[in-house]
Design an enzyme around this catalytic site. Structure first.
Site, mmCIF file in Angstrom:
data_model
loop_
_atom_site.group_PDB
_atom_site.id
_atom_site.type_symbol
_atom_site.label_atom_id
_atom_site.label_comp_id
_atom_site.label_asym_id
_atom_site.label_seq_id
_atom_site.Cartn_x
_atom_site.Cartn_y
_atom_site.Cartn_z
ATOM 1 N N ASP A 141 31.719 -8.793 15.891
ATOM 2 C CA ASP A 141 31.167 -8.761 17.457
ATOM 3 C C ASP A 141 31.537 -7.470 17.990
ATOM 4 O O ASP A 141 31.723 -7.193 19.271
ATOM 5 C CB ASP A 141 32.126 -9.901 18.120
ATOM 6 N N SER A 461 35.825 -23.406 20.876
ATOM 7 C CA SER A 461 35.941 -24.301 19.758
ATOM 8 C C SER A 461 36.344 -25.612 20.384
ATOM 9 O O SER A 461 36.030 -26.830 20.165
ATOM 10 C CB SER A 461 36.753 -23.835 18.512
#
Length: 723
Positions: A141, A461
């Site tokens: 990223d 998550s």
């Protein structure tokens, strides 16, 4: 009739579970009594607006915060479960095992050393799993060109490393770990050939490491984050090409793909959640494995059969229909014996996760979990509900929409990844692709359509796992003797506190949203006890507000001459003493039996108290202020995973390192001084008047806080002298 061999088993530990329940009953009576005492005495003040009455209200609020946190936490203690697996009982052939896509995430090479990231990638490639059923993706990223170069170099080294591991049955398949004390057992001399090959492999590893480091240091290849960029995808190793070169199973390599999604200054990118969703789409048209292993870049695979262990749950017909994921614990290889910061978070991985496993399953913990891809798109027991209006939910890519249909399923290794597929993957990784879709967002209020990883919380998550449980999915937890994954923990106050602030702020923001476990979770398909467990985690900041009030109000009372606790001769004083002892014993029962000692318990408890009045409190306060101001979700600070050798030495010696803690020092110092002064003033009052009955409770609270902090203060003084 042939008896089917079990793939896994679960047990409820006894007699500890019975003891937990008995303690719940006794402690709840004590807590109700304390609430009665506080509320009933509040109305006895002549002037309800007096300073003493205000102090009474505040200490009541603090105790209620403790009690509410304790109440939520009992869900984790009601029915703890411990599991074991038997991968040798998997009856299907390797060729029939379900495929797995491994997703490794990295974002900043300055904070996440590239060589360590590549070690994680190599360890994933070396899993003891059929190569044609394995694909490894690196989601970069940061869009760093040096990461791409390092991945290509890692692939070259892996072509030597994987055959070596397979040939000699090496368990420690992360190269860095293998050549460290972690790999001592694997480096035992097997024969002369092994010794010669190991030396050659070590030399090749050092060359690989030097090539990557020199490329970055020389500036030959850009080693910085590229914040504004187009999507870029490269297939580093294609399984079809490998199988044509050699039929030897020892030399086969899994699919290896580098993915850098598009990022633009004027577009929201949703941090790791956005990266994960982009990778879900890219992998969907390249390999489309039904199961996904997610790894943070600093968590390498330490047990090559971890995938087979996870399949012991996913392949169990009794569990598989509504099983979303199998979670492994986060274990750290650099934790010192004293663990002064409690970085291993024993309470979570040894108590809370086991407790949740007995209800609906543990939290999705960010790394080290095997996830069913379909769970991110639908609810259990509902067949292909997401295909009712696929373009609305998933976007317009025909190739990706086709991958959602079960009849298409996994992309076999025999199929070469064409340029058309790569170009389509680049489109799937653009910012604009999610426009008008429900990726990461709540599509309805019927708990069915939240596509992919959630964008409603920075802990993507954890919050996605929460939403999966809301949909009705279950999860399981496995804590094996040999850690399946090993990571690197922060070794200084600044590193761990920053991480804790980020966690608490994100969880508190979730607790303040309409998706909280009280108003949303209880109306969903989640079980009530599971809602309590999530409330315990999401509202953990309650503990800090109780700690802040306990660290201030009693000492202020000593300074201004009023009491907030019953006198010694009052029977209610005995209730407070019993409550304190009961709380301490409960805390000890979660630490000492789980491989700890009295010393380790004390270190954990001291760290919790320190963080309670600093990092946890500031994290919760930040979330509340962000909610009021409207700035939530705008920034996220990445944890620094590069370990400083000097800081590591201090940590291993049990010495606190306060360098760089900044604002965190303010509440620590302020509360320490307040309690110290309050204790001195109160003790002096007792000495002069010889009357201790009215202030003993406050003296005990202040002295306990001072005792907790005094050893830390000594470390601060020694740290300042050295500095």
């Amino acid at each position: 009739m042939k008896k089917t061999m079990e793939l896994n088993k679960s047990t409820v530990p006894q007699p500890i579970t019975t003891i937990y329940r008995l303690h719940m009953f006794i402690h709840s009576i004590i807590m109700v009594a304390l609430i009665y005492y506080r509320v009933s005495n509040l109305f006895k003040f002549e002037n309800i607006l007096s300073f003493q009455a205000l102090a009474w209200v505040l200490i009541t609020f603090g105790e209620f915060s403790f009690i509410l946190k304790w109440f939520f936490g009992q869900g984790t203690r009601w029915r703890p479960v411990e599991r074991d697996v038997f991968p040798e009982n998997i009856t299907c052939k390797d060729s029939d095992l379900p495929p797995i896509d491994v997703m490794v995430f990295t974002a900043n090479p300055k904070k996440e050393p590239i060589v360590d990231v590549m070690n994680t990638v190599i360890s994933a490639m070396a899993l003891d799993y059929p190569t044609d059923k394995l694909a490894v993706y690196l989601a970069d990223d940061g869009g760093c060109p040096l990461s791409l170069y390092a991945m290509e170099e890692a692939c070259v080294f892996a072509k030597l490393w994987l055959p070596f591991c397979r040939k000699y049955g090496i368990k420690t398949r992360c190269p860095k770990a293998f050549f460290s004390p972690l790999g001592d057992d694997d480096r035992v001399l097997k024969n002369d050939d092994f010794d010669a090959e190991m030396k050659e492999i070590k030399l090749k590893y050092e060359v690989f490491q030097q090539n990557v480091e020199r490329a970055g240091e020389s500036g030959k290849i850009n080693g910085n984050v590229v914040p504004d960029r187009a999507s870029f995808i490269k297939v580093i190793n294609d399984r079809k090409t490998e199988s044509e070169k050699s039929a030897d199973d020892l030399t086969k390599m899994p699919l290896l793909v580098y993915v850098s999604r598009e990022r633009r200054f004027n577009r929201l990118h949703h941090f790791k959640g956005g990266s994960a969703n982009a990778l879900l789409r890219v992998s969907g048209i390249m390999s489309n494995a039904p199961y996904i292993l997610v790894l943070d870049c600093d968590f390498f695979c330490h047990d090559p059969i971890s995938a087979r262990k996870a399949m012991c749950f996913h392949l169990d017909p009794k569990l598989s229909s509504d099983l979303a994921y199998v979670q492994f614990p986060q274990v750290f290889y650099n934790v010192s014996k004293s663990d002064i910061y409690d970085v291993k978070i024993r309470q979570a991985y040894k108590t809370i996760w086991h407790g949740m496993d007995g209800i609906q399953g543990p939290v999705l913990s960010g790394t080290g979990y095997f996830l069913k891809r379909k769970a991110l798109y639908t609810s259990p027991g509902v067949k292909e509900e997401y295909l009712s209006s696929p373009e609305k939910h998933f976007g317009r890519s025909k190739k990706f929409l086709a991958s959602l249909e079960e009849k298409n399923g996994y992309v076999k290794a025999e199929k070469v990844i064409s340029e058309d597929i790569v170009e389509e993957a680049k489109t799937l990784a653009t910012c604009a692709y999610e426009d008008g879709t429900h990726w990461g967002q709540e599509a309805s209020h019927i708990y069915l359509f939240i596509i992919g990883y959630s964008y409603d919380c920075h802990l993507e998550s954890t919050f996605t796992g929460y939403l999966l449980h809301c949909k009705g999915w279950r999860s399981t937890y496995l804590y094996p003797d040999r850690p399946s994954f090993l990571g690197c923990a922060p070794v200084d106050m600044q590193g761990f506190s920053s991480q804790l602030i980020k966690w608490v702020a994100a969880l508190t923001q979730a607790g303040l949203s309409h998706l909280n476990p009280i108003t949303y979770g209880l109306r969903s398909r989640m079980k009530t006890l599971q809602c309590m467990c999530y409330a315990y985690l999401i509202y953990f900041t309650l503990y800090s507000w109780g700690m802040v009030l306990y660290a201030s109000i009693p000492s202020i009372g000593l300074l201004f001459g009023f009491q907030v606790y019953p006198e010694v001769h009052d029977p209610w004083f005995a209730v407070y003493v019993i409550a304190f002892i009961s709380t301490i014993l409960e805390n000890m029962s979660e630490s000492i039996p789980e491989g700890g000692s009295f010393k380790s318990w004390w270190m954990e408890y001291r760290a919790l108290m320190m963080m309670g009045v600093s990092a946890i409190w500031l994290g919760g306060l930040k979330a509340i202020l962000d909610k009021i101001i409207g700035t939530e979700g705008e920034k996220l600070y990445l944890s620094d995973k590069a370990i400083d050798k000097e800081k590591l030495k201090k940590y291993e010696k049990g010495k606190f390192d306060f360098q760089g803690i900044g604002i965190l020092a303010v509440p620590l110092i302020a509360f320490s001084l307040l309690n110290l002064v309050g204790f001195i003033v109160g003790a002096n009052h007792v000495f002069i008047t010889m009357n201790y009955a009215g202030v003993l409770g406050q003296l005990l609270v202040s002295s306990f806080f001072v005792f907790v902090v005094v050893t830390v203060v000594i470390d601060v003084v020694s740290f300042l002298k050295v500095s």
